[in-house]
Design an enzyme around this catalytic site. Structure first.
Site, short mmCIF file in Angstrom:
data_model
loop_
_atom_site.label_atom_id
_atom_site.label_comp_id
_atom_site.label_asym_id
_atom_site.label_seq_id
_atom_site.Cartn_x
_atom_site.Cartn_y
_atom_site.Cartn_z
N ASP A 93 0.85 -1.19 0.00
CA ASP A 93 0.00 0.00 0.00
C ASP A 93 0.89 1.24 0.00
OD1 ASP A 93 0.73 0.67 2.61
OD2 ASP A 93 -1.32 0.71 3.37
N ASP A 254 -5.24 -5.78 8.77
CA ASP A 254 -3.84 -5.69 9.16
C ASP A 254 -3.75 -4.79 10.38
OD1 ASP A 254 -2.75 -2.77 8.42
OD2 ASP A 254 -4.21 -3.37 6.92
#
Ligand SMILES: [Zn+2]
Length: 416
Positions: A93, A254
Site C-alpha cells: 500500500d 492488518d
C-alpha cells in the site's frame, strides 16, 4: 479471516546473549537477524503488508529502509527479501498516513503500480488519501468540503490504478481503496469501486473509529456488496468483533497493535488468549535517562544501581513459580524501583504477572526457548520477541473465530 502484519523492519538477533546483554561480535543485521515468521515455528500471519512510504520515504522524510535495504528489496523482490515461507502473501500500500497533511497524495497511480510490480507483490492497494473524521449524518453537501474532495480524489486514483493494471496485464491483484466519513459515503465508495471492476476492496481511515461505528459502516456496505467481493480493514484489530466483521463481508485486516503493545502500552504488554499482563520492567542502568541523571547528580550511586539491576534479573531467572520465589522477585523489583525513582510502582501488576507466569506454559517457540526473558521489559531484543509472541497469541485467537473455522481459512491451515 486473514491477518496481515505491517512491516516496519522489526527483526531480532537469534544469537543475542541474554545473560550478558550482548550481540554476537560479527553480526550482520540483514543477513543474521530474523523476522517473526523465522523465529516462530509457524508464521503468525497470513501475509505481510509493506507500505511504499516506509520503503521509499515520503514527505516526512526517509523511510524505515536504508538505501541498501531498499535496493535489495527492489532487486530480490518482496518474497525473497523477507525470506517468506510458501503461502505467506504480500500486500502493498502507499502508507497514506505518511502524507495525511498534504493537499494531494505525493504519488501517482503509475508510481504506486511501479512499486508493486518492481517488488513483485501479490496484491496492491490503489493510491488513496485518508479522511480523518467521522460524521454519520453528513451528506455530500453538508460534509467538510475537504473530505468530499478526498473521497472523490481517492476514487479517481482508483480508476487510474485499475485501468493501468489492465493495460499492463500485471500480475499484481488490484485492491481498491475506499474512503468515507459515514456509513453512506463508505458504501458509495465501495459501490463505485465494484463498478470499476475491483473484487477486493480496502477500507481506509477507520483506525480512530469505535467498533460500533465500523460496524455501522460495514452494515451499510453489506447492502450493496456484490457476492464474492472481499473487504480488507486497514489498520484495524478488534478481535472481539472479528466474527461480526466477518459476517458483514470482511475477509482480512492488518494491524501492528498486538506487536506494539508489547513495548508501547503501559499495561497490556504480554498477551495470552484470556488477558494481557504487564511486562516486568528491568531497564538497563545505562539505558535509563532518569537513572543516569540521578547517578551523574550524585543522588544514586552507580554501584548500588548496578547491584539492584543484577539482583532483579537474578531473582527473575531463579523464579520457580512458588510463592516464596514470587516474593523474592517482588522484593528485588521493589528495591530496583526505588533506585530508578520512577513516578509509579508496578509491583501490584508484577505480582499478577508472576502468579500467572504465562511464559512457563506458552507453547510458542520464543517462550519455550527464552522463558522469563520474554516477560522482561528491557531493550529491543526482549521487547520485540514479546511482540512476536503476542502475534502468535493473535494467531491462536483467530483460529478460534467461528467464521475463520467455518470458512476453513484458519492460520493453522495456511501454515501447513
Ligand atoms: Zn509465547
Amino acid at each position: 479471516m486473514k491477518f496481515y502484519f505491517p512491516d516496519s523492519q522489526d527483526l531480532v538477533s537469534p544469537a543475542y546473549d541474554f545473560l550478558r546483554d550482548e550481540y554476537p561480535a560479527h553480526r550482520v543485521r540483514q543477513r543474521d537477524d530474523r523476522y517473526a515468521h523465522e523465529v516462530l515455528a509457524d508464521a503468525p500471519y497470513h501475509g505481510i503488508l509493506v507500505s511504499k512510504s516506509i520503503v521509499d520515504g515520503s514527505i516526512k522524510g526517509a523511510g524505515k529502509y536504508s538505501g541498501a535495504q531498499r535496493a535489495r528489496l527492489y532487486r530480490m523482490g518482496v518474497h525473497r527479501f523477507f525470506r517468506l515461507p510458501r503461502g505467506v502473501e504480500t500486500l502493498g500500500d502507499n502508507g497514506a498516513f505518511n502524507y495525511i497533511d498534504e493537499p494531494v497524495p505525493p504519488v501517482t497511480a503509475t508510481e504506486t503500480l511501479d512499486f508493486y510490480e518492481e517488488c513483485g507483490f501479490d496484491a496492491g492497494v490503489s493510491t488513496d488519501h485518508v479522511i480523518f473524521g467521522y460524521e454519520p449524518d453528513a451528506t455530500e453537501k453538508s460534509a467538510d468540503p475537504e473530505w468530499v474532495e478526498r473521497r472523490k480524489l481517492t476514487l479517481r486514483l482508483a480508476e487510474d490504478f485499475i485501468s493501468l493494471t489492465n493495460d499492463r496485464r500485471t500480475r499484481v491483484q488490484p485492491v481498491g481503496a475506499a474512503q468515507g466519513w459515514s456509513p453512506k459515503s463508505f458504501a458509495d465508495s465501495v459501490k463505485a469501486l465494484q463498478e470499476m471492476g475491483y473484487g477486493r476492496i480496502a477500507l481506509g481511515g477507520m483506525v480512530p473509529l469505535r467498533t460500533d461505528q465500523i460496524l455501522a459502516c460495514l452494515a451499510q456496505i453489506s447492502t450493496i456488496l456484490v457476492p464474492g467481493t472481499e473487504l480488507h480493514l486497514l489498520g484495524i484489530n478488534r478481535i472481539d468483533a472479528m466474527d461480526r466483521f466477518s459476517e458483514l463481508g470482511v475477509t482480512s485486516f492488518d494491524s501492528t497493535s498486538a506487536f506494539r503493545q508489547a513495548f508501547m502500552d503501559d499495561r497490556k504488554n504480554y498477551h495470552t488468549s484470556e488477558r494481557a499482563y504487564v511486562a516486568i520492567r528491568v531497564p538497563q542502568v545505562d539505558g535509563n535517562p532518569t537513572l543516569k541523571r540521578a547517578i551523574l547528580a550524585g543522588s544514586v550511586s552507580q554501584r548500588d544501581a548496578l547491584t539492584a539491576e543484577r539482583e532483579a534479573l537474578k531473582a527473575l531467572r531463579a523464579f520457580d513459580g512458588t510463592p516464596a520465589g514470587r516474593q523474592g522477585c517482588l522484593d528485588a523489583l521493589g528495591a530496583y524501583e526505588v533506585v530508578c525513582q520512577g513516578k509509579k510502582s508496578y509491583l501490584d501488576a508484577y505480582a499478577e504477572t508472576l502468579e500467572a507466569a504465562p511464559w512457563r506454559v506458552c507453547p510458542c517457540s520464543i517462550c519455550q526457548e527464552h522463558g522469563v526473558e520474554v516477560a522482561i521489559f528491557r531493550g529491543t531484543e526482549r521487547n520485540k520477541r514479546r511482540g512476536f509472541h503476542n502475534l502468535s497469541v493473535l494467531r491462536q485467537q483467530m483460529g478460534q473465530l467461528v467464521h475463520s473455522r467455518a470458512a476453513g481459512t484458519s492460520l493453522a491451515d495456511a501454515n501447513t
